[in-house]
Every structure is written in structure tokens, then in C-alpha cells.
Design a protein around this motif. Structure first.
Motif, short mmCIF file in Angstrom:
data_model
loop_
_atom_site.label_atom_id
_atom_site.label_comp_id
_atom_site.label_asym_id
_atom_site.label_seq_id
_atom_site.Cartn_x
_atom_site.Cartn_y
_atom_site.Cartn_z
N ILE A 177 47.54 45.76 51.87
CA ILE A 177 49.00 45.62 52.00
C ILE A 177 49.32 44.13 52.20
O ILE A 177 48.65 43.44 52.96
CB ILE A 177 49.52 46.47 53.19
N GLY A 178 50.32 43.65 51.46
CA GLY A 178 50.75 42.25 51.57
C GLY A 178 50.06 41.33 50.59
O GLY A 178 50.45 40.19 50.43
N MET A 179 49.03 41.82 49.92
CA MET A 179 48.27 40.92 49.02
C MET A 179 49.09 40.51 47.80
O MET A 179 49.93 41.26 47.30
CB MET A 179 46.94 41.55 48.59
N ASP A 180 48.84 39.26 47.35
CA ASP A 180 49.43 38.73 46.12
C ASP A 180 48.55 39.26 44.98
O ASP A 180 47.33 39.21 45.07
CB ASP A 180 49.37 37.20 46.20
N THR A 181 49.17 39.77 43.91
CA THR A 181 48.36 40.44 42.88
C THR A 181 47.98 39.53 41.70
O THR A 181 47.39 40.01 40.74
CB THR A 181 49.12 41.68 42.33
N LYS A 182 48.32 38.24 41.79
CA LYS A 182 48.02 37.32 40.66
C LYS A 182 46.55 37.38 40.26
O LYS A 182 46.19 37.31 39.09
CB LYS A 182 48.36 35.88 41.06
N SER A 183 45.67 37.53 41.27
CA SER A 183 44.22 37.51 41.02
C SER A 183 43.78 38.68 40.12
O SER A 183 42.69 38.68 39.58
CB SER A 183 43.47 37.60 42.35
N LEU A 184 44.64 39.69 39.94
CA LEU A 184 44.27 40.84 39.09
C LEU A 184 44.37 40.48 37.61
O LEU A 184 43.91 41.24 36.75
CB LEU A 184 45.16 42.05 39.40
N GLY A 185 44.97 39.33 37.32
CA GLY A 185 45.03 38.86 35.93
C GLY A 185 46.26 39.35 35.19
O GLY A 185 47.19 39.91 35.78
N GLU A 186 46.24 39.13 33.86
CA GLU A 186 47.38 39.48 33.02
C GLU A 186 46.99 40.63 32.09
O GLU A 186 45.81 40.92 31.92
CB GLU A 186 47.81 38.27 32.18
N GLY A 187 47.97 41.25 31.45
CA GLY A 187 47.67 42.32 30.49
C GLY A 187 48.79 43.34 30.45
O GLY A 187 49.90 43.09 30.94
N ASP A 188 48.48 44.50 29.89
CA ASP A 188 49.47 45.58 29.79
C ASP A 188 49.41 46.41 31.09
O ASP A 188 48.87 47.51 31.12
CB ASP A 188 49.16 46.45 28.56
N PHE A 189 49.97 45.81 32.14
CA PHE A 189 49.87 46.40 33.48
C PHE A 189 50.97 47.43 33.76
O PHE A 189 52.11 47.25 33.33
CB PHE A 189 50.02 45.31 34.55
N TYR A 190 50.60 48.46 34.49
CA TYR A 190 51.57 49.36 35.14
C TYR A 190 51.18 49.43 36.61
O TYR A 190 49.99 49.38 36.94
CB TYR A 190 51.51 50.78 34.55
N THR A 191 52.18 49.57 37.48
CA THR A 191 51.92 49.76 38.91
C THR A 191 52.43 51.13 39.32
O THR A 191 53.57 51.49 38.99
CB THR A 191 52.66 48.68 39.75
N PHE A 192 51.60 51.88 39.99
CA PHE A 192 51.96 53.24 40.43
C PHE A 192 51.96 53.26 41.96
O PHE A 192 50.92 53.06 42.58
CB PHE A 192 50.95 54.26 39.91
N GLU A 193 53.14 53.49 42.56
CA GLU A 193 53.24 53.51 44.02
C GLU A 193 53.66 54.90 44.49
O GLU A 193 54.58 55.50 43.92
CB GLU A 193 54.29 52.50 44.50
N ASN A 194 52.97 55.39 45.53
CA ASN A 194 53.32 56.68 46.17
C ASN A 194 53.56 57.81 45.17
O ASN A 194 54.49 58.60 45.35
CB ASN A 194 54.61 56.50 47.00
N MET A 195 52.73 57.90 44.13
CA MET A 195 52.95 58.91 43.09
C MET A 195 53.11 60.31 43.69
O MET A 195 52.29 60.71 44.53
CB MET A 195 51.75 58.93 42.14
N TYR A 196 54.11 61.03 43.23
CA TYR A 196 54.42 62.41 43.64
C TYR A 196 54.83 62.51 45.11
O TYR A 196 55.02 63.61 45.63
CB TYR A 196 53.24 63.38 43.39
N LEU A 197 54.92 61.38 45.82
CA LEU A 197 55.30 61.39 47.25
C LEU A 197 56.71 60.81 47.38
O LEU A 197 57.33 60.43 46.39
CB LEU A 197 54.32 60.54 48.07
N LYS A 198 57.16 60.72 48.64
CA LYS A 198 58.48 60.13 48.89
C LYS A 198 58.47 58.68 48.38
O LYS A 198 57.47 57.99 48.53
CB LYS A 198 58.72 60.17 50.41
N ASP A 199 59.57 58.23 47.81
CA ASP A 199 59.69 56.85 47.28
C ASP A 199 58.69 56.55 46.17
O ASP A 199 58.23 55.41 46.04
CB ASP A 199 59.52 55.80 48.40
#
Ligand SMILES: C[S@@+](CC[C@H](N)C(=O)[O-])C[C@H]1O[C@@H](n2cnc3c(N)ncnc32)[C@H](O)[C@@H]1O
Length: 224
Positions: A177-199
Motif C-alpha cells: 500500500i502506498g507504493m509508486d508503480t512506475k517500477s512495474l514498467g510500461e505496456g498494455d496495463f489494467y489495474t484491478f482493485e477490490n474485484m467483486y467487493l465494495k468499491d
């Protein structure tokens, strides 16, 4: 009419590894499109047909079964023909299922079909839903009681006989939590947060900062 095309993952072969979502789609639909490798469109060698039949018998319902000739030659014309059968089935029926073994996201032809359907009949593509399932390797891991990845290990899935360059999809899990995600690199990214849960939130890019532990990133293989 309330059209719906369900692309249903069947799991690796045991009917008990079907999801409730898959069973509900079978209950709801008018016809189930079942791929077969046999030119005569019989189901004598079809594992998918066996799973579908077992599921329908458990549900105590009967449904029309439509064979879809799928010779598995990796030939774009075959996918066109298969997509045409599915489009036709959707014109004649309100709710249609198309089934695939394991999980639809792993080496399944359904995304070739959906790409064609998107071009030929956009409204049907918009009315489609992919139902996730148990992969063969999740089931294999459970069968032998051995984890696929533990601690800091990674997991690799590879085609044994690639036809050309092997491109890679990366799944990135367990962020801080709180991490900067730049280190994950570039590309065809999707971010999935709290899937099927609240928010729950799906972002079609890499979010800059991680807000919650229940976040995973997929950097999809670059496809033309
Ligand atoms: C076209 S891929 C489909 C993969 C499937 N979508 C999945 O999620 O596992 C077919 C390959 O999956 C593996 N596979 C699928 N079901 C299996 C099973 N019941 N037992 C062993 N391997 C299986 C085999 O390697 C097979 O060649």
C-alpha cells in the motif's frame, strides 16, 4: 429483446469444478454452442459435450445443443466460420452460451471469436459476457497438493510448441500500500482493485499509487 451471449468456462473436466455463474448461464439460455473437432459434428470425442451434459442433468433441465465445428488448426477462416455459427444462433435465440474448457483466458479460441464478433456485430459483442473458470493448472496443483507459487516465487505458463515469437502477459500481485508503480514498467496495463467487493474498480492502465492490498495488475501481451 434482452440479448445475451455467455462465453462459459467449463473448468478442466470435473463437472463439480463448474462455477455457479456457469450453471446460471446454462439455466437461463435457450441454446448451448458446443465446439467439436469431428467433421460430422458428432460429440463422440468431445470432453466439453460430456461436461455440459452432466451439468444439464444435475440442473434437471434440457437445452438445445448446437455443435460448432472447431478443427483446432489455428486457421483464421475456421474462427470466422465458428463466429458466424454463434452470430446466427444469437439471431435466432435470445440467450446463447458458447463453452470452452478450463478458463477462457488461457489458450482458448473464444477471444478470436469475440474479436470477429466485435467487428461483424458490435451490439452482440456489447451484450456478451465471459464467465471465468478453473484452469487446468489450478486443478492440477490441487490434485497433488502442491502450490503453484509461494512466498517470492513467480509462475510461468508457456506454450510447448510455439508457432513464432512468444509474447508474455505479466500478472503482478501482492503490492505494498502506498507504493509508486512506475517500477512495474510500461505496456498494455489494467489495474484491478477490490474485484467483486465494495468499491470494485477496473482501470484500463497502471494506476500511479497503490491504495489497497487487494490490487492486481495485468500487463497484457502486445497483440496486433
Ligand atoms: C487449448 S489449452 C486450454 C487450456 C484451458 N483453457 C485451461 O484453462 O487450462 C489445452 C491444454 O490445456 C491443458 N489441459 C486442459 N485440460 C486438461 C486436463 N483435464 N488435464 C490435463 N491437461 C489439461 C493441456 O495442456 C491441453 O493441451
Amino acid at each position: 429483446m434482452n440479448k445475451k451471449l455467455y462465453m462459459v468456462s467449463l473448468g478442466p473436466g470435473d463437472v463439480e469444478l463448474l462455477t455457479l455463474k456457469a450453471l446460471n448461464a446454462f439455466k437461463e439460455c435457450d441454446v448451448i454452442c458446443v465446439p467439436t473437432k469431428s467433421e460430422d459434428k458428432s460429440f463422440t470425442k468431445s470432453i466439453t459435450h460430456t461436461i455440459v451434459s452432466e451439468a444439464l442433468s444435475i440442473l434437471g433441465v434440457e437445452k438445445k445443443i448446437l455443435p460448432v465445428y472447431s478443427p483446432m488448426r489455428f486457421n483464421p477462416q475456421d474462427w470466422e466460420d465458428e463466429a458466424d455459427v454463434v452470430i446466427e444462433a444469437c439471431s435466432a435465440n435470445e440467450k446463447v452460451c458458447f463453452v470452452t474448457l478450463g478458463d477462457a483466458g488461457i489458450y482458448s479460441s473464444i477471444y478470436y471469436l469475440l474479436d470477429i464478433i466485435k467487428v461483424k456485430k458490435r451490439s452482440l459483442y456489447d451484450d456478451s459476457e465471459v464467465i471465468a473458470g478453473v484452469t487446468s493448472f489450478s486443478a492440477a496443483s490441487a490434485e497433488v497438493k502442491k502450490a503453484l507459487c509461494l512466498g517470492d516465487e513467480a509462475l510461468t505458463i508457456k506454450p510447448i510448441n510455439p508457432r513464432g515469437e512468444v509474447k508474455t502477459t505479466e500478472i503482478l500481485m501482492r503490492p505494498k500500500i502506498g507504493m509508486d508503480t512506475k517500477s512495474l514498467g510500461e505496456g498494455d496495463f489494467y489495474t484491478f482493485e477490490n474485484m467483486y467487493l465494495k468499491d470494485a474498480k477496473i482501470t484500463p492502465s497502471r494506476i500511479e499509487k497503490v491504495k489497497r492490498y487487494m490490487t492486481l495488475f495485468i500487463n497484457f501481451a502486445k497483440r496486433d
